[in-house]
Write a protein that holds these residues in place. Sequence first.
Motif: not given
Length: 435
Positions: A358-359, A390-391, A396-398, A403-404
Amino acid sequence: MSGNPHNEGIEVADIGRVIREMRTVAGMSLSDLAKATHYSKGHLSRVENGRDVPSLALVRAMDGALAANGALIAIAPVATSGLPVLAGLTMTNYEEALMMATADESARHGRRAGNSNVEDGQLDRLEAALNHVAIDLLTEPLIPLVLDARQIRDEAFNALAGRQYPRQSRRLYAIGAKACGLLAGVAADRFGLPDAATRHANVTATAADLAEDPALHAWAGSLHSTIAFWQGRYQTAATIAQDARAGLRGGVELARLASIEARAWAKLGERSAMNAALDVARAAREVEGPSAGVGVIAYPLSNQVRIAGTAYLWVNDYVRARIELADALSLLTQEYDSRAHVAAARTDLALAHLYSGELDAAAEVLRPLLNTSTAGSYLGGAARRAGSLIEALRIPRFANSAVAHQLVSDIEEFTAAQASNGGATEARSHRELPR
């Protein structure tokens, strides 16, 4: 001896004359008395002539040699103790002289015991000053507060070198214990100095025992457990907390120890031990019990819930973690004005959202922290979690999320700012203690 004419008119202070008179009545020479007491004839002569003050041991020896039945001992407490003499006091009975002399000594001891080198108002002032430090540590720069705590600690322990009532001594020990405990927390959390923190915490434990304060003693145990936890010694941290709560039946200090024990078990992946400790913490909340103090020493419900949420996060129960941490944030805004605790709750809740994919929810939780100046406050818990954030944002998903990327940049800036936060000494060495 009541029929002896030498009982009449004996001055308590004139022990030399009494000895000479009693020796004469007994028909003994100085040489005889010297042999009987194993003291030199010259010393005995000087005693009889008032040039030497006899020791209590010599008086007892002469009392036995002259068969005085305690007559000399009745005078000895005044004549040989260094206490002021009872000028002009005469007794007609040696037994009365003994009782009067001992009564006088008791009165003198009582007067000394009744004197204190501190006043209750001074203790009130020190306690108030210490409470201000404990509260200000929630929001204010550290170094000035460290200097304040140091000053309060020194005043308390320096006062203990004097004489005070037992209740005042206990208050001074409690003040010293809390001051050292605050210094332990700063040494471990802000400066990463576990050895220095442990030395402070050891004094906290000792002083808490002398203060006869179970809540303070429990807090000292939580300090030792937390220091071990921050060193990564999770098994030791859990054991210390478990041992420290053994004698507690309820209240906030039991809740604190059980919570930090649960946190340590969570780091070890011991889910069942963690759940058992959290159950103890929840049950302890329902029982009244003493608290060690205010400010950073306190352990309000909001912090209990926050620690529980963090424990769930570390055993990968992200649903429970999100529920507990969201509740903790709501409670923190109501009862606990602590930027550090709010920041830690936000970072942990953001991690729970990120681990759940849930970014956007994580970004919403973090923005109030990352976009607001910390005004010199050191947010150690949040800074320590920055690497994990940060990790999680670089998986890969973000990878393609703007935003990330922005969050990573903001977190790095926040972490860099924390490297210097909390250390400003301002223009003074310490603040004036409140009068």
